[in-house]
Motif scaffolding. Structure first.
Motif, PDB file in Angstrom:
ATOM      1  N   GLY A  29       0.803  -1.383   0.023  1.00  0.00           N
ATOM      2  CA  GLY A  29       0.052   0.073   0.147  1.00  0.00           C
ATOM      3  C   GLY A  29       0.660   1.232   0.079  1.00  0.00           C
ATOM      4  N   LEU A  30       1.914   1.100   0.838  1.00  0.00           N
ATOM      5  CA  LEU A  30       2.741   2.401   0.715  1.00  0.00           C
ATOM      6  C   LEU A  30       3.459   2.457  -0.565  1.00  0.00           C
ATOM      7  N   LEU A  31       3.928   1.580  -1.249  1.00  0.00           N
ATOM      8  CA  LEU A  31       4.392   1.787  -2.610  1.00  0.00           C
ATOM      9  C   LEU A  31       3.511   2.330  -3.644  1.00  0.00           C
ATOM     10  N   ILE A  32       2.187   1.942  -3.588  1.00  0.00           N
ATOM     11  CA  ILE A  32       1.261   2.337  -4.247  1.00  0.00           C
ATOM     12  C   ILE A  32       0.952   3.781  -4.246  1.00  0.00           C
ATOM     13  N   MET A  33       0.845   4.059  -2.982  1.00  0.00           N
ATOM     14  CA  MET A  33       0.742   5.543  -2.573  1.00  0.00           C
ATOM     15  C   MET A  33       1.826   6.569  -2.932  1.00  0.00           C
ATOM     16  N   ALA A  34       3.127   6.070  -2.733  1.00  0.00           N
ATOM     17  CA  ALA A  34       4.289   6.754  -3.073  1.00  0.00           C
ATOM     18  C   ALA A  34       4.779   6.784  -4.290  1.00  0.00           C
ATOM     19  N   ALA A  35       4.432   5.831  -5.101  1.00  0.00           N
ATOM     20  CA  ALA A  35       4.871   5.712  -6.525  1.00  0.00           C
ATOM     21  C   ALA A  35       4.805   6.981  -7.498  1.00  0.00           C
ATOM     22  N   PRO A  36       3.456   7.717  -7.484  1.00  0.00           N
ATOM     23  CA  PRO A  36       3.511   8.932  -8.207  1.00  0.00           C
ATOM     24  C   PRO A  36       4.442  10.261  -7.616  1.00  0.00           C
ATOM     25  N   PHE A  37       4.546  10.174  -6.613  1.00  0.00           N
ATOM     26  CA  PHE A  37       5.536  11.153  -5.776  1.00  0.00           C
ATOM     27  C   PHE A  37       6.983  11.066  -6.192  1.00  0.00           C
ATOM     28  N   LEU A  38       7.184   9.545  -6.169  1.00  0.00           N
ATOM     29  CA  LEU A  38       8.531   9.211  -6.543  1.00  0.00           C
ATOM     30  C   LEU A  38       8.826   9.504  -7.762  1.00  0.00           C
ATOM     31  N   TRP A  39       7.957   9.141  -8.761  1.00  0.00           N
ATOM     32  CA  TRP A  39       8.112   9.375 -10.043  1.00  0.00           C
ATOM     33  C   TRP A  39       8.392  10.930 -10.444  1.00  0.00           C
ATOM     34  N   MET A  40       7.397  11.600  -9.632  1.00  0.00           N
ATOM     35  CA  MET A  40       7.691  13.306  -9.974  1.00  0.00           C
ATOM     36  C   MET A  40       9.065  13.770  -9.582  1.00  0.00           C
ATOM     37  N   ALA A  41       9.328  13.433  -8.190  1.00  0.00           N
ATOM     38  CA  ALA A  41      10.623  13.653  -7.595  1.00  0.00           C
ATOM     39  C   ALA A  41      11.954  13.309  -8.719  1.00  0.00           C
ATOM     40  N   LEU A  42      11.895  11.886  -9.162  1.00  0.00           N
ATOM     41  CA  LEU A  42      13.084  11.557  -9.828  1.00  0.00           C
ATOM     42  C   LEU A  42      13.006  12.258 -11.305  1.00  0.00           C
ATOM     43  N   SER A  43      11.615  12.469 -11.928  1.00  0.00           N
ATOM     44  CA  SER A  43      11.671  12.976 -13.008  1.00  0.00           C
ATOM     45  C   SER A  43      12.069  14.551 -13.103  1.00  0.00           C
ATOM     46  N   ALA A  44      12.121  15.206 -11.973  1.00  0.00           N
ATOM     47  CA  ALA A  44      12.463  16.686 -11.902  1.00  0.00           C
ATOM     48  C   ALA A  44      14.112  16.642 -12.107  1.00  0.00           C
ATOM     49  N   PHE A  45      14.844  15.650 -11.885  1.00  0.00           N
ATOM     50  CA  PHE A  45      16.082  15.544 -12.116  1.00  0.00           C
ATOM     51  C   PHE A  45      16.661  14.616 -13.458  1.00  0.00           C
ATOM     52  N   LYS A  46      16.009  14.429 -14.229  1.00  0.00           N
ATOM     53  CA  LYS A  46      16.090  13.670 -15.557  1.00  0.00           C
ATOM     54  C   LYS A  46      16.314  14.595 -16.769  1.00  0.00           C
TER      55      LYS A  46
END
Length: 305
Positions: A47-64
């Motif tokens: 459940g934590l992974l499902i909830m945090a996945a969009p935020f992690l994608w956004m945070a990592l994409s900011a540095f791509k």
């Protein structure tokens, strides 16, 4: 020849379970408990992974880089970490001004809610006056009114007061909320009346009791209200969009949305949008990190009532 009557035999004590029975019952219970805990951890982690996945994608994409953002199949970790998205965003947007606008509005709204909601919550919880129950009924009724339904009356009111395109129009409509009043009232009801009566017998006034006795006792509630109010004000988009026409008064969500919908500015700006979204989320995370201990205590205390 007479026969003597024998007393009834005492009931024999129940036989103690043999070693085989205890060994048979013990492992079944131990095995079940050992299986439940890893399964619970697995479900919570999923459940934590499902909830945090969009935020992690956004945070990592900011540095791509642009190549990583358009790669197929998508890549999670940047092959090359870069701050170019933030630099380009600063070049195209007056980001410091919009950030300060959001910070100013969110801070003023949060502080005013802490003061006014605490005062009204104290009055509804600990003071006796005519119409107290009716006032509390109005607070409960305000909780049931959808927020979007109030946008038009608020805009007309701000127009009549000639406050459109001012910071006052962004702060005054949200200076006190029904949820904050309800939350503070419920927490303050748990304070013993005997404590306040003892302070009154010692000569303390209501202001002294409120600031020196009641407020330190409701720190968990204040932390909870701070997080919810700051989060709601920082992410508020619809009302600042309606109440401001001057770009210098834009908050960060409005400025970023305006930038994203402008075809002359947002061409090839997926990385910049991710960087801007990351900057919007970052202050909220910092506020929660600072107040999480009091917030958790407040939720636990509310659950025990």
């Amino acid at each position: 020849m007479s026969t003597a009557t024998r007393p009834p035999a005492a009931p024999s004590p129940p036989a103690a379970p043999g070693p085989g029975a205890s060994k048979a019952a013990g492992p079944s219970r131990g095995t079940g408990s050992r299986l439940k805990r890893p399964l619970l951890y697995l479900l919570v982690s999923l459940g934590l992974l499902i909830m945090a996945a969009p935020f992690l994608w956004m945070a990592l994409s900011a540095f791509k880089t642009d190549q990583d953002l358009t790669a197929s199949p998508p890549v999670w970790l940047p092959t090359e970490w870069t701050l170019g998205n933030f630099e380009r965003l600063l070049d195209r947007l007056d980001l410091p001004r919009y950030f300060l606008n959001s910070l100013l509005v969110a801070t003023l709204v949060t502080v005013s809610n802490l003061v006014f909601c605490s005062m009204l919550g104290y009055a509804l919880a600990k003071l006796h006056f005519a119409g107290r129950n009716k006032v509390f009924g109005l607070v409960l009724g305000a909780l049931m009114v959808p927020g979007n339904l109030m946008l038009l009356p608020l805009f007309v009111l701000m127009s009549k007061l000639q406050l459109i395109d001012t910071y006052a129009a962004l702060v005054l409509p949200f200076a006190a909320g029904a949820f904050g009043v309800f939350l503070m009232r419920q927490f303050m009801q748990s304070i013993p009346d005997e404590l306040l009566e003892a302070a009154r017998m010692d000569g303390a006034g209501e202001w002294y009791i409120f600031w020196r006795i009641v407020m330190p006792l409701v720190k968990p509630a204040l932390a909870t209200l701070t997080i919810f109010t700051f989060l709601g004000s920082w992410n508020n988009f619809v009302w600042p969009l309606i109440a401001t026409n001057d770009p210098d008064k834009y908050t960060l969500p409005v400025a970023l949305a305006t930038f994203a919908t402008d075809p002359n500015q947002s061409a090839g700006s997926n990385g910049m949008l991710m960087a801007g979204s990351f900057l919007i989320v970052l202050p909220v995370l910092l506020v929660f990190a600072v107040l999480q201990r009091h917030f958790t205590q407040g939720i636990a205390t509310a659950g025990m009532k």
